[in-house]
Write a protein that holds these residues in place. Structure first.
Motif, PDB file in Angstrom:
ATOM      1  N   GLY A  13      -0.467   1.525  -4.691  1.00 40.70           N
ATOM      2  CA  GLY A  13      -1.109   2.832  -4.659  1.00 40.70           C
ATOM      3  C   GLY A  13      -2.562   2.778  -4.245  1.00 40.70           C
ATOM      4  N   MET A  14      -3.400   2.090  -5.031  1.00 43.37           N
ATOM      5  CA  MET A  14      -4.809   1.978  -4.678  1.00 43.37           C
ATOM      6  C   MET A  14      -5.006   1.079  -3.473  1.00 43.37           C
ATOM      7  SD  MET A  14      -7.312   2.156  -7.960  1.00 43.37           S
ATOM      8  CE  MET A  14      -7.426   0.402  -8.018  1.00 43.37           C
ATOM      9  N   GLY A  15      -4.202   0.036  -3.362  1.00 46.01           N
ATOM     10  CA  GLY A  15      -4.333  -0.884  -2.237  1.00 46.01           C
ATOM     11  C   GLY A  15      -4.132  -0.198  -0.906  1.00 46.01           C
ATOM     12  N   ARG A  16      -3.173   0.713  -0.848  1.00 48.84           N
ATOM     13  CA  ARG A  16      -2.928   1.454   0.390  1.00 48.84           C
ATOM     14  C   ARG A  16      -4.131   2.331   0.736  1.00 48.84           C
ATOM     15  NH1 ARG A  16      -2.136   6.388   1.847  1.00 48.84           N
ATOM     16  NH2 ARG A  16      -0.877   6.925   3.696  1.00 48.84           N
ATOM     17  N   VAL A  17      -4.677   3.024  -0.268  1.00 51.65           N
ATOM     18  CA  VAL A  17      -5.840   3.892  -0.046  1.00 51.65           C
ATOM     19  C   VAL A  17      -7.034   3.068   0.431  1.00 51.65           C
ATOM     20  CG1 VAL A  17      -7.502   5.435  -1.156  1.00 51.65           C
ATOM     21  CG2 VAL A  17      -5.071   5.600  -1.728  1.00 51.65           C
ATOM     22  N   ILE A  18      -7.266   1.934  -0.220  1.00 49.14           N
ATOM     23  CA  ILE A  18      -8.384   1.064   0.153  1.00 49.14           C
ATOM     24  C   ILE A  18      -8.209   0.549   1.574  1.00 49.14           C
ATOM     25  CG2 ILE A  18      -9.448  -1.183  -0.319  1.00 49.14           C
ATOM     26  CD1 ILE A  18      -8.856  -0.589  -3.334  1.00 49.14           C
ATOM     27  N   SER A  19      -7.003   0.060   1.887  1.00 50.33           N
ATOM     28  CA  SER A  19      -6.749  -0.490   3.223  1.00 50.33           C
ATOM     29  C   SER A  19      -6.904   0.572   4.305  1.00 50.33           C
ATOM     30  CB  SER A  19      -5.343  -1.099   3.279  1.00 50.33           C
ATOM     31  OG  SER A  19      -5.208  -2.167   2.366  1.00 50.33           O
ATOM     32  N   LEU A  20      -6.402   1.760   4.054  1.00 49.17           N
ATOM     33  CA  LEU A  20      -6.510   2.840   5.037  1.00 49.17           C
ATOM     34  C   LEU A  20      -7.966   3.224   5.274  1.00 49.17           C
ATOM     35  CD1 LEU A  20      -5.387   5.054   6.871  1.00 49.17           C
ATOM     36  CD2 LEU A  20      -5.034   6.482   4.827  1.00 49.17           C
ATOM     37  N   THR A  21      -8.729   3.358   4.212  1.00 53.33           N
ATOM     38  CA  THR A  21     -10.131   3.749   4.350  1.00 53.33           C
ATOM     39  C   THR A  21     -10.940   2.683   5.080  1.00 53.33           C
ATOM     40  OG1 THR A  21      -9.936   4.989   2.279  1.00 53.33           O
ATOM     41  CG2 THR A  21     -12.163   4.568   3.092  1.00 53.33           C
ATOM     42  N   LEU A  22     -10.688   1.418   4.760  1.00 51.38           N
ATOM     43  CA  LEU A  22     -11.384   0.327   5.447  1.00 51.38           C
ATOM     44  C   LEU A  22     -11.002   0.277   6.920  1.00 51.38           C
ATOM     45  CD1 LEU A  22     -11.137  -2.529   2.782  1.00 51.38           C
ATOM     46  CD2 LEU A  22     -13.133  -1.117   3.317  1.00 51.38           C
ATOM     47  N   ALA A  23      -9.721   0.545   7.204  1.00 52.10           N
ATOM     48  CA  ALA A  23      -9.273   0.569   8.598  1.00 52.10           C
ATOM     49  C   ALA A  23      -9.979   1.674   9.372  1.00 52.10           C
ATOM     50  CB  ALA A  23      -7.752   0.750   8.654  1.00 52.10           C
ATOM     51  N   LYS A  24     -10.090   2.837   8.759  1.00 53.55           N
ATOM     52  CA  LYS A  24     -10.792   3.954   9.411  1.00 53.55           C
ATOM     53  C   LYS A  24     -12.274   3.648   9.606  1.00 53.55           C
ATOM     54  CE  LYS A  24      -7.773   7.760   7.944  1.00 53.55           C
ATOM     55  NZ  LYS A  24      -7.660   8.988   7.110  1.00 53.55           N
ATOM     56  N   ALA A  25     -12.825   2.806   8.726  1.00 55.42           N
ATOM     57  CA  ALA A  25     -14.238   2.435   8.830  1.00 55.42           C
ATOM     58  C   ALA A  25     -14.471   1.352   9.874  1.00 55.42           C
ATOM     59  CB  ALA A  25     -14.756   1.970   7.473  1.00 55.42           C
ATOM     60  N   GLY A  26     -13.393   0.819  10.452  1.00 54.99           N
ATOM     61  CA  GLY A  26     -13.529  -0.142  11.532  1.00 54.99           C
ATOM     62  C   GLY A  26     -13.404  -1.602  11.160  1.00 54.99           C
ATOM     63  N   TYR A  27     -12.893  -1.902   9.969  1.00 59.35           N
ATOM     64  CA  TYR A  27     -12.696  -3.292   9.577  1.00 59.35           C
ATOM     65  C   TYR A  27     -11.392  -3.852  10.135  1.00 59.35           C
ATOM     66  CZ  TYR A  27     -16.507  -3.302   6.174  1.00 59.35           C
ATOM     67  OH  TYR A  27     -17.735  -3.265   5.580  1.00 59.35           O
ATOM     68  N   LYS A  28     -11.403  -5.130  10.445  1.00 62.44           N
ATOM     69  CA  LYS A  28     -10.160  -5.865  10.629  1.00 62.44           C
ATOM     70  C   LYS A  28      -9.643  -6.168   9.223  1.00 62.44           C
ATOM     71  CE  LYS A  28      -9.868  -9.144  13.666  1.00 62.44           C
ATOM     72  NZ  LYS A  28     -10.145 -10.379  14.440  1.00 62.44           N
ATOM     73  N   ILE A  29      -8.350  -6.031   9.005  1.00 62.70           N
ATOM     74  CA  ILE A  29      -7.833  -6.144   7.647  1.00 62.70           C
ATOM     75  C   ILE A  29      -6.657  -7.110   7.586  1.00 62.70           C
ATOM     76  CG2 ILE A  29      -6.797  -4.900   5.706  1.00 62.70           C
ATOM     77  CD1 ILE A  29      -8.177  -2.386   6.786  1.00 62.70           C
ATOM     78  N   ILE A  30      -6.689  -7.956   6.571  1.00 62.37           N
ATOM     79  CA  ILE A  30      -5.514  -8.742   6.201  1.00 62.37           C
ATOM     80  C   ILE A  30      -4.997  -8.169   4.899  1.00 62.37           C
ATOM     81  CG2 ILE A  30      -4.658 -10.975   5.426  1.00 62.37           C
ATOM     82  CD1 ILE A  30      -6.586 -12.267   7.396  1.00 62.37           C
ATOM     83  N   MET A  31      -3.804  -7.610   4.970  1.00 66.07           N
ATOM     84  CA  MET A  31      -3.141  -7.063   3.787  1.00 66.07           C
ATOM     85  C   MET A  31      -2.352  -8.191   3.132  1.00 66.07           C
ATOM     86  SD  MET A  31      -1.783  -3.459   5.437  1.00 66.07           S
ATOM     87  CE  MET A  31      -1.065  -2.904   3.862  1.00 66.07           C
ATOM     88  N   ALA A  32      -2.830  -8.651   1.980  1.00 61.48           N
ATOM     89  CA  ALA A  32      -2.169  -9.731   1.254  1.00 61.48           C
ATOM     90  C   ALA A  32      -1.206  -9.122   0.253  1.00 61.48           C
ATOM     91  CB  ALA A  32      -3.197 -10.598   0.548  1.00 61.48           C
ATOM     92  N   SER A  33       0.075  -9.481   0.369  1.00 59.87           N
ATOM     93  CA  SER A  33       1.070  -8.802  -0.451  1.00 59.87           C
ATOM     94  C   SER A  33       2.211  -9.730  -0.840  1.00 59.87           C
ATOM     95  CB  SER A  33       1.637  -7.604   0.312  1.00 59.87           C
ATOM     96  OG  SER A  33       2.649  -6.963  -0.425  1.00 59.87           O
ATOM     97  N   PRO A 217      -0.338  13.987 -15.981  1.00 61.12           N
ATOM     98  CA  PRO A 217      -1.097  15.024 -15.255  1.00 61.12           C
ATOM     99  C   PRO A 217      -2.610  14.855 -15.334  1.00 61.12           C
ATOM    100  CG  PRO A 217       0.702  16.010 -16.493  1.00 61.12           C
ATOM    101  CD  PRO A 217       0.610  14.580 -16.941  1.00 61.12           C
ATOM    102  N   PHE A 218      -3.088  14.100 -16.347  1.00 59.58           N
ATOM    103  CA  PHE A 218      -4.528  13.935 -16.525  1.00 59.58           C
ATOM    104  C   PHE A 218      -5.026  12.583 -16.011  1.00 59.58           C
ATOM    105  CE2 PHE A 218      -2.774  16.634 -19.856  1.00 59.58           C
ATOM    106  CZ  PHE A 218      -3.483  17.798 -19.626  1.00 59.58           C
ATOM    107  N   ILE A 219      -4.102  11.746 -15.523  1.00 57.83           N
ATOM    108  CA  ILE A 219      -4.462  10.431 -15.029  1.00 57.83           C
ATOM    109  C   ILE A 219      -4.898  10.536 -13.575  1.00 57.83           C
ATOM    110  CG2 ILE A 219      -3.511   8.140 -14.520  1.00 57.83           C
ATOM    111  CD1 ILE A 219      -1.749   8.457 -16.985  1.00 57.83           C
ATOM    112  N   ARG A 220      -5.781   9.645 -13.155  1.00 56.66           N
ATOM    113  CA  ARG A 220      -6.332   9.699 -11.806  1.00 56.66           C
ATOM    114  C   ARG A 220      -5.287   9.386 -10.735  1.00 56.66           C
ATOM    115  NH1 ARG A 220     -12.322   6.881 -12.202  1.00 56.66           N
ATOM    116  NH2 ARG A 220     -13.160   8.324 -13.749  1.00 56.66           N
ATOM    117  N   THR A 221      -5.468  10.009  -9.595  1.00 57.39           N
ATOM    118  CA  THR A 221      -4.647   9.682  -8.439  1.00 57.39           C
ATOM    119  C   THR A 221      -5.132   8.349  -7.864  1.00 57.39           C
ATOM    120  OG1 THR A 221      -6.127  10.754  -6.867  1.00 57.39           O
ATOM    121  CG2 THR A 221      -4.408  12.138  -7.896  1.00 57.39           C
ATOM    122  N   PRO A 222      -4.316   7.670  -7.042  1.00 58.11           N
ATOM    123  CA  PRO A 222      -4.792   6.446  -6.385  1.00 58.11           C
ATOM    124  C   PRO A 222      -6.063   6.679  -5.575  1.00 58.11           C
ATOM    125  CG  PRO A 222      -2.413   6.588  -6.209  1.00 58.11           C
ATOM    126  CD  PRO A 222      -2.870   7.882  -6.818  1.00 58.11           C
TER     127      PRO A 222
END
Length: 280
Positions: A13-33, A217-222
């Motif tokens: 959940g958070m990993g996808r959001v982080i990876s997408l935002t970094l990609a949009k910011a212009g980083y080369k990314i290695i997704m370790a999974s 319902p009160f917990i944070r979204t990714p």
């Protein structure tokens, strides 16, 4: 391109959001999974959304020292400097499991694995590189007991205390590594994302349906959970700050009772002994 970013648990959940935002910011990314199949699906989606093709998926099992060493060797052979290491992966195990290296699995994935991975990748980091470790508000109830590495805690296995102990250990690693990296200009910080609505908080217990009804319902979204990690990764305001724990884009005070430097250094020494065969 801004440089290379490595994100563990990048298809969650958070990993996808982080990876997408970094990609949009212009980083080369290695997704370790752990699951390269699911990560590749997320990778393709991120490429499409970000218009950034410089994203790759590499397998990484933080419960296996040999997997971590293989991953690190591959990165080192490629030789590209690492601008950002986001130790985002984590688990909350609902039962006791032992890894091939003789550790309790939660301890390996949440603490010893990131410790080993980070230590192995440090030669590729330079002044200005950033290391961000995802902890949790539960570190405040954590302890590092005698049987921490093998059982997670003394006595009966209980998932929340074990999880809390691993997050305290990761916080201590952050503080000690930050001190060691100051002269090299590498910043090391921890991030507390709050309680985030991901699969990790499903504990396979009888009360989980009630948790979903009353609390989810009160917990944070990714997206909300990833906000502070991305602030640490991208903001110029924090490029010189190191050795801190952040929450809600601000430095979070760590209780003084958790800042015993003798115990922090002792944990480092014991951990180093356990992973020493994998240092080359």
């Amino acid at each position: 391109m801004k440089g290379l970013a490595i994100v563990t648990g990048a298809d969650g959940g958070m990993g996808r959001v982080i990876s997408l935002t970094l990609a949009k910011a212009g980083y080369k990314i290695i997704m370790a999974s752990l699951s390269t199949k699911s990560a590749q699906v997320v990778c393709n989606e991120i490429k499409s959304l970000s218009k950034n093709e410089q994203i790759k998926v590499y397998p990484l099992n933080l419960a296996s020292f040999s997997s971590i060493a293989t991953f690190a060797d591959k990165i080192k052979k490629e030789g590209e400097p690492i601008c950002l290491l986001m130790n985002n992966a984590g688990i909350l195990n609902h039962k006791f499991e032992k890894t091939e290296n003789g550790l309790e699995k939660t301890v390996s994935v949440n603490y010893v694995g990131p410790y080993l991975l980070t230590r192995l990748l440090l030669p590729l980091m330079n002044e200005g590189s950033r290391i961000i470790n995802t902890v949790s508000c539960t570190y405040r109830i954590g302890k590092i007991p005698f049987h921490f590495f093998e059982k997670g805690r003394d006595g009966q296995f209980l998932r929340i205390p074990v999880y809390s102990n691993t997050k305290l250990a990761l916080l201590w690693f952050t503080l000690e590594l930050a001190d060691l990296m100051k002269e090299r200009g590498i910043t090391v910080n921890a991030v507390d994302p709050g309680i985030v609505n991901t699969n990790i908080i499903t504990m396979h217990a009888w009360f989980d349906p009630l948790t979903d009804i009353f609390f989810r319902p009160f917990i944070r979204t990714p997206e909300q959970g990833a906000k502070t990690a991305l602030y640490l990764a991208l903001s110029d305001k924090v490029k010189k700050i190191t050795g801190c724990c952040f929450a809600n884009n601000q430095v979070k005070k760590i209780p003084s009772r958790l800042l015993n430097r003798t115990e922090i250094k002792r944990l480092w020494r014991i951990t180093e002994e356990k992973v020493k065969p994998f240092f080359k």
